[in-house]
Design a protein around this motif. Structure first.
Motif, mmCIF file in Angstrom:
data_model
loop_
_atom_site.group_PDB
_atom_site.id
_atom_site.type_symbol
_atom_site.label_atom_id
_atom_site.label_comp_id
_atom_site.label_asym_id
_atom_site.label_seq_id
_atom_site.Cartn_x
_atom_site.Cartn_y
_atom_site.Cartn_z
ATOM 1 N N THR A 266 7.307 2.064 6.209
ATOM 2 C CA THR A 266 6.374 3.084 6.671
ATOM 3 C C THR A 266 7.182 4.361 6.860
ATOM 4 N N SER B 149 1.945 0.315 -4.086
ATOM 5 C CA SER B 149 0.803 0.694 -3.268
ATOM 6 C C SER B 149 1.256 1.730 -2.259
ATOM 7 N N THR C 170 -0.575 3.696 1.172
ATOM 8 C CA THR C 170 -1.783 3.868 1.986
ATOM 9 C C THR C 170 -1.421 4.594 3.280
ATOM 10 N N VAL D 10 -1.796 4.376 7.380
ATOM 11 C CA VAL D 10 -2.140 3.428 8.451
ATOM 12 C C VAL D 10 -2.221 4.176 9.780
ATOM 13 N N THR E 94 -3.560 -0.395 11.016
ATOM 14 C CA THR E 94 -4.721 -0.650 10.169
ATOM 15 C C THR E 94 -4.807 0.422 9.072
ATOM 16 N N VAL E 95 -5.153 -0.017 7.871
ATOM 17 C CA VAL E 95 -5.277 0.935 6.761
ATOM 18 C C VAL E 95 -6.539 1.766 6.941
ATOM 19 N N ASP F 92 -8.858 5.445 5.539
ATOM 20 C CA ASP F 92 -9.067 6.369 4.424
ATOM 21 C C ASP F 92 -8.829 7.817 4.830
ATOM 22 N N GLN G 130 2.159 3.944 4.577
ATOM 23 C CA GLN G 130 2.766 2.633 4.360
ATOM 24 C C GLN G 130 2.891 2.467 2.844
#
Lengths: 338, 294
Positions: free
Chosen positions: A219, A253, A255, A257, A262-263, A265, A298
């Motif tokens: 991360t 990948s 994303t 978090v 927690t992922v 948007d 992440q």
């Protein structure tokens, strides 16, 4: 037997040598000029900065088509080898009945096939090695400039550089021979070989390559100043994206978090904060706000340092598959073909 | 003297159908064997099994005392010219001879060169530029110069015109006179084999229906003609191969172990072609018995 294998291969060998000579001459002739241009461009860049990037991008854009064509060449060579050398090797003999000529001299079928496989797989690997080496040399200035858009670890680049193309050529050739032996019709075998090779080139990066080396999972803060070469871009008012930038890494990948891991948007930035401004204004302040809210990237990726270990392992997988297929062919040739 | 070819219950199956079934044969060495049968009767299969191109799915076959195709030594002993006399289209006549020389320890280059000269083949010509007859001769040259003990030829003249056919057989006869070898060749034309062969194998519907030396076969088979009679008694020493009846006459083709003494039959000799056709028409054997009973 080697004599016969070479004699039958002669026409194809001449044609390939001629084509290779033209390609290598072309790359050598233009490659020197490309290098001169690149070294002239460097001092103008000085300490880097936005002007440098503009000059570099212009240099890349000018040569982009040729650079892509060179990549395509490296990717296509194994397919050509598999289709035109591999598939007809046994299929054409069976189709024209000449395998009866070969198999009724005082040489076993297995020896006949073994020698053919040996001679032509060496030729296939040599051809691929020459092509890849020449294209890699020619492309190296452009590769450096293009690294932001085309990281070296990215599937497209990874398959066109290093030693993997040589292993693909071996695999493509032996696969062609195997298909030819099973199908026993030249044209059908050639078509099937192309289809299988494309399938392999598509599926391998998706299913196998990510696992060739343990990816780095980490991360990292949402921030503009990075030491890992990655770049951060704003994606609309309430989100950002991490890109490989100049690191050359392959992102499996990436994303965002929230503080609990927690992922998410989007990030709930304040309606009056710096993120409200148009996208390219106050980037740093916007990222700082996102970071302060406890949001992080992440990311799972294969770093550039994995290039050679992964090239070696991928090549080993393809060489292993080739040996298995060759074994299958040598077993099959002793059995009834019709 | 070992047999050139011994087969015992030999069979080859493709899926559920048998290309050759239950073939038991013993062919003495030194013969010129004709293999006759309709298309698809199993001639190619038998030759392919003998040369080791195919491995049997039933029974056993031994050629010159060894298992066909079992190794270099066995391969060197058997020459095989496959159906359609294949050659490498892109290779020249000279290349073909070099191929033979490189791949065969017993290669007789003098023989090969002499044959090519005698046939008037230009060594620089590629096989694709040769006529069908010349290609067949080239394939035969490869087979002969290998110096095999057994030469197998599968329909070598099927695609040739009558002149090329005659030339091919002429040079084959010449070669047989000069070399001590057993030859086995197949054809669906008996006329092709009549001049050449002294031993005959007839195949019908994947089975061997007749095998023996030509002289013996001709001496023991007869045509009987006489007034029409069905189901009449023929001595046990005579086996009816096939029977045909017109309104007034009956014609039987029989295999006799001893002379027939019944004066109501007129006995005449058969040609090789009559004999072969009788067996081909009569096949399979069990049906012959049924035909006699009717």
């Amino acid at each position: 037997m080697t004599w016969l294998a070479l004699r039958q291969f002669r026409t194809a060998a001449y044609a390939t040598t001629a084509a290779l000579a033209v390609i290598l001459a072309l790359l050598a002739a233009t490659g020197v000029g490309l290098r001169d241009r690149y070294s002239a461009l460097r001092p103008a860049c000085g300490s880097g900065g936005p002007e440098c990037s503009v000059v570099a991008q212009a240099f890349f854009r000018e040569n982009r088509s040729a650079w892509l064509a060179a990549i395509a060449l490296v990717l296509v060579v194994p397919a050509l080898v598999g289709t035109f050398w591999g598939a007809p090797l046994v299929a054409r003999e069976v189709e024209t009945g000449t395998h009866f000529v070969a198999w009724n001299q005082s040489t076993t079928r297995r020896h006949w096939l073994l020698v053919k496989l040996r001679v032509l797989s060496l030729a296939a690997m040599l051809t691929a090695a020459l092509c890849t080496a020449a294209v890699s040399w020619w492309s190296s200035p452009l590769d450096e400039v293009a690294i932001g858009d085309f990281p070296l670890m990215d599937p497209l680049m990874f398959a066109a550089r290093g030693v993997a193309p040589v292993a693909y050529a071996l695999f493509a050739f032996v696969l062609g021979v195997t298909v030819g032996m099973l199908v026993r019709r030249t044209t059908a075998a050639m078509a099937a070989t192309v289809a299988l090779l494309i399938t392999a080139q598509v599926l391998f990066p998706v299913l196998v390559r990510p696992h060739l080396a343990a990816p780095v999972e980490t991360t990292t803060e949402i921030s503009d100043h990075r030491s890992d070469g990655f770049t951060v871009e704003r994606v609309g008012p309430d989100s950002a994206a991490l890109l490989p930038g100049s690191s050359g890494a392959w992102f499996l990948s990436s994303t965002i978090v929230d503080p609990s891991g927690t992922v998410v948007d989007s990030i709930p930035v304040s309606a009056s904060g710096p993120c409200v401004s148009p996208v390219n204004q106050d980037r740093a302040a916007c990222f700082a706000e996102m970071g302060e809210l406890g949001y992080q990237f992440q990311v799972r990726y294969q770093p550039l340092s994995h290039f050679w270990p992964m090239q070696a392992r991928e090549s080993a997988v393809y060489v292993g598959l080739s040996l298995a297929l060759a074994g299958l062919c040598l077993w099959r040739v002793r059995r009834n073909l019709t | 003297m070992t047999a050139a070819l011994e087969a015992d219950g030999l069979g080859l199956r493709y899926g559920r159908s048998w290309a050759l079934a239950d073939c038991t044969l013993e062919i003495p060495a030194g013969r010129v064997v004709g293999l006759v049968g309709a298309n698809g009767a199993g001639k190619t299969t038998l030759l392919s099994l003998a040369s080791g191109q195919l491995t049997p799915s039933a029974g056993s076959i031994s050629v010159l005392g060894g298992r066909p195709g079992s190794g270099r030594v066995q391969l060197a002993k058997v020459g095989f010219v496959a159906q359609g006399t294949p050659t490498y289209a892109g290779l020249s006549v000279r290349d073909h001879l070099r191929l033979g020389a490189k791949l065969n320890p017993a290669w007789d280059d003098a023989l090969a060169q002499a044959r090519i000269r005698r046939l008037g083949l230009d060594p620089r010509r590629r096989a694709r530029q040769l006529s069908g007859g010349q290609r067949a001769q080239l394939a035969l040259t490869l087979g002969l110069a290998k110096r095999p003990e057994l030469l197998l030829l599968d329909e070598p003249v099927a695609a040739l015109d009558p002149v090329a056919r005659r030339e091919f057989f002429g040079s084959l006869m010449e070669a047989m006179a000069e070399n001590d070898l057993t030859v086995m060749l197949s054809s669906h034309l008996v006329a092709d084999l009549e001049r050449l062969c002294d031993y005959l194998v007839v195949l019908a519907e994947s089975r061997v229906v007749l095998a023996g030396s030509v002289d013996e076969l001709l001496a023991t088979h007869h045509r009987l003609t006489g007034a029409r009679r069905e189901g009449s008694r023929i001595p046990r020493s005579h086996k009816v191969i096939c029977a045909s009846h017109t309104e007034r006459h009956s014609t039987l083709i029989v295999r006799a172990r001893e002379p027939l003494l019944d004066p109501t039959w007129t006995v005449s000799r058969l040609t090789l072609e009559d004999l072969v056709i009788a067996y081909m028409v009569a096949a399979p054997p069990d049906r012959t018995l049924l035909g006699v009973a009717q």
